[in-house]
Design a protein around this motif. Sequence first.
Motif, PDB file in Angstrom:
ATOM      1  N   UNK A   1       0.842  -1.203   0.000  1.00  0.00           N
ATOM      2  CA  UNK A   1       0.000   0.000   0.000  1.00  0.00           C
ATOM      3  C   UNK A   1       0.873   1.248   0.000  1.00  0.00           C
ATOM      4  N   UNK A   2       1.866   1.295   0.897  1.00  0.00           N
ATOM      5  CA  UNK A   2       2.716   2.484   1.019  1.00  0.00           C
ATOM      6  C   UNK A   2       3.491   2.729  -0.275  1.00  0.00           C
ATOM      7  N   UNK A   3       4.118   1.686  -0.825  1.00  0.00           N
ATOM      8  CA  UNK A   3       4.939   1.878  -2.027  1.00  0.00           C
ATOM      9  C   UNK A   3       4.082   2.233  -3.238  1.00  0.00           C
ATOM     10  N   UNK A   4       2.880   1.645  -3.343  1.00  0.00           N
ATOM     11  CA  UNK A   4       2.011   1.944  -4.478  1.00  0.00           C
ATOM     12  C   UNK A   4       1.488   3.369  -4.406  1.00  0.00           C
ATOM     13  N   UNK A   5       1.135   3.824  -3.228  1.00  0.00           N
ATOM     14  CA  UNK A   5       0.683   5.208  -3.072  1.00  0.00           C
ATOM     15  C   UNK A   5       1.797   6.186  -3.399  1.00  0.00           C
ATOM     16  N   UNK A   6       3.017   5.872  -2.952  1.00  0.00           N
ATOM     17  CA  UNK A   6       4.145   6.763  -3.232  1.00  0.00           C
ATOM     18  C   UNK A   6       4.440   6.821  -4.729  1.00  0.00           C
ATOM     19  N   UNK A   7       4.073   5.782  -5.472  1.00  0.00           N
ATOM     20  CA  UNK A   7       4.361   5.739  -6.902  1.00  0.00           C
ATOM     21  C   UNK A   7       3.233   6.301  -7.744  1.00  0.00           C
ATOM     22  N   UNK A   8       2.196   6.870  -7.103  1.00  0.00           N
ATOM     23  CA  UNK A   8       1.021   7.357  -7.824  1.00  0.00           C
ATOM     24  C   UNK A   8       0.912   8.871  -7.712  1.00  0.00           C
TER      25      UNK A   8
END
Length: 934
Positions: free
Chosen positions: A833-840
């Motif tokens: 969740x954290x890494x995907x949000x940071x990549x969006x």
Amino acid sequence: MAAEVHSTKTRLCLCVFGVLLSMIPATFSLSCNVPDLPCLCEGPTQGSGDHIEYHRITCFLTGEWNVTIGVIPLTRSLILSCSHGGNGTEEPADLKEDLFHKFAGVLQNLTMRRCKIGNLPTEIFTDLILLQRLLLTSVDLNGERLSAIGGIKKNASVKLYSNKLHSLNSDSFGNYFSNVSSLDLYSNSVQEIGNGTFAMFPSLRKLFLGNNTISVVKEGAFSGLQRLSELNVRGNPSMFDGSWCLFKNVPFLTTLDVSFTGLTNATQFNCAPLVHLRRLLIHDNNLTKLDGSVFALMPNITFIDVSNNDLEYIHSSAFHGGLNGLNHVDMSGNHLRDFPILAFESTPNIKSINISYNYLRVIKKGTFSGQASLQTIDLSFNRLHTIDMFGFVALDNLTMIDLRHNNFAIFPENVVWPFDIQPPHIPIKTFLQGNNFNCGCHWMFYIRRGEFKDTYPFFILSDNSTWTCKAPSPVANKPMMTLPLEDFWCPYYNDEACRRGSCECYSRDVDEANVFFCNNNTMHSLPNFPANTFMFECDGCLIDDQVTLQVGAFQASARLTFLVLQDIGLERILPGALQEFPNLQQLDVSYNVLNTFSDDIITNLTHLHTVDLSNNRVNSLSSNTFATNLNLTTVKLHSNNLKTLEDGVFNSTTYLEVLTLHNNPFVCNCSLFWLKQWLQSHLDVVPQLYDVKCYVNSSNPDLYPIIQVADLDFGCYNPDVLTVQEYNAVIVTSTLTLLFLMVGAVTFRHRRAIRVILYTRYGFHVLHDDDDDDVVLDNVRWEYDAYIAYSDEDIQFVLENIIPILEDDDNLRYKLCVRHRDFPPGGCIATTIVTSLEASRRSIVLISRSFLQDEWRLLEFKTAHQRVLKDKRNKNLILVFLEDLTKDEMDDDMRYYVTANAYLSTTDRLFRENLLYEMPRRPLGEIHGDVDER
């Protein structure tokens, strides 16, 4: 099934713990290998594996801490804090003798807070050979469980704050000879100190017994403390009740604090030699006097603080006796009304003297004389009104005198004259704020004019910008340094009325013109003042009424500028009565019984700028009343009997700034219609405008604001005032204005919808922020245009509404991160969740009741919200409400965000357009050139 649930919860906790761990600064580590014990470890400093050594470990003990301490890693500093006494109960825990054995070669600092200790073994600290600091606060120690302290072998500092110590004796600390160098027993309940109590501490240098209730001190209490240099017994209000010479066994003291001990006399300080003492603190006691040579047995004293006592008397030789090293004395906050002269003649190195907050009235000749080293004198907050000649003399190194908040009426000139100072010299800062200055006489005028600093360059009046005048009364509370020079007046006694005290009389410094204030029914008739009178004010000064003011009532004076004749019973002012004052600027005859004020009373007074006729009985004024007074700025006519005013009465008052007309019984008829028109064009000139009222007709007893009375009600309105063309122009102008306002209101109310439609349908941007939309080529963190956060129950809405709008559109093909489709299998959910949000580039959160009940979904929102706070960009987070929810159903973060920011609703008919409006202007695929061709 239960095992599976437990595994899922464990996985969740570890993932969330990993996320939290990544947010903690690198200087800390949470992996202390302390099972079932919450600890925070700082370091490490050295070692590895099982032998790792931390710089500091703080553990919060809630259970069987007396058992689990053994599993804490090695550390130089150990802090143990208990929330409920320790041991899981309110009962004290008996410590084991080997409790800290594993730390023997490492531990330097040990702190225990609120951990209730039962038995404290004598040998518990003997192995801690590196222990330098021991703090046991609120651990319920009493005088029978202190033997372990005597067993400390290192030259250590021991603090036993806030325990239950009641009495101390020779057996309290065991039979070991300890190397403890500092012992602090602050804030216990110690009442008695027995003989030889501290005999086990021959190396003790600092002893703190403050804030106890000590009332009994045995004669040998401090015996054996031959190295003691600092003793603090402050805050023991009954310590000196009938006590013997307390300090005879501590000859090497350098600091002694006996403040707040109820001390009533100073005999304790000359009963035994304290030849090494440097600092003596005896403030906040009950001393009433200092006898002669009271400090003579302290020849090396440098600092004495005797502030906040009840001192009323200081012997002239109190500071005599060879105090060659004395630098600072603080006697502030006492009851001194007098101070002896030459009190400091035997203190050649005195640098600072503070006698503030006393009752001194006079500094006598020789009080401060010959102290060549003296730098600062604080005499603020006394009642000083006089400094005798040579009160300050031969102070060659003086840099500051504080005389604030005393009773000086004028600048104390003897602060200046006695100094035989030759430049160059360090500037002497003199503070005088808060005195009762009479802004007159030569010294104050001299300072105001700026000549003081030229004559006395070695003096700096540091706060003269804050000096305010207390007298004379017309300038009271005004800042002295901005007061006009003509407002500086000295007392004047050359007139009979002044000598009798009937008037307050002054002579102006700038030109010696006279100023007279006569009040309070003190005279039978108006006096004849000298021809050079500048101002005469009579406010109720006559015992008998002066019915008529006639020619010759005063001696002619070309200087008279201000004339006030208030409340003296005037009924008439005869023509010519004021013509002998051609320079008159202000005339105040208010609060009298004048019925008329004829045209020729102020004729040819061309300098007149203020006329006050208020609170009389004047019933009319002609159009020529002010015809020759072209410089009028203020006219006060309120509270009279004016029913009308002649048209043109204010025609000559071009510079009028204030006109008061309220509280008059005006009658609104045709002859007063001009006044309404005049008021409409002079709204800023008339205070209390809506209190200027009139009677509209004789049958109605009510008064109405003149400015609101209809023109027709004045009885002289002409319907042909407006032509047909003018009337039509007014109608057209009014219609266009109303139409413009309606269009503007509609546009303002629907401004967002207009911007959205212009952007989504015509590509026209109005206030659209693109600062992160085009410059992304070098930004490697973006993988997705948007991350979609949704509840499992709302997946169908994502598939049918979100994806078609953002991914399947032929013109704008955004790349979305959808959990069911794009999350890697088997990964830690929290981390993904954290890494995907940071990549969006955007986070689209679909809010529903099922979303609010899912802890993983709330983690998605909180992570997205934290990113907004970090980047300070609200546009990165798009909230979409799938159903109507109240704010009470949301958590605090979401409630705060919804209150402060806009959000989308699926019930909005422009939902598609609003969603596209919140997205980046150009998709990633378009920017990077990898748009799929379909």
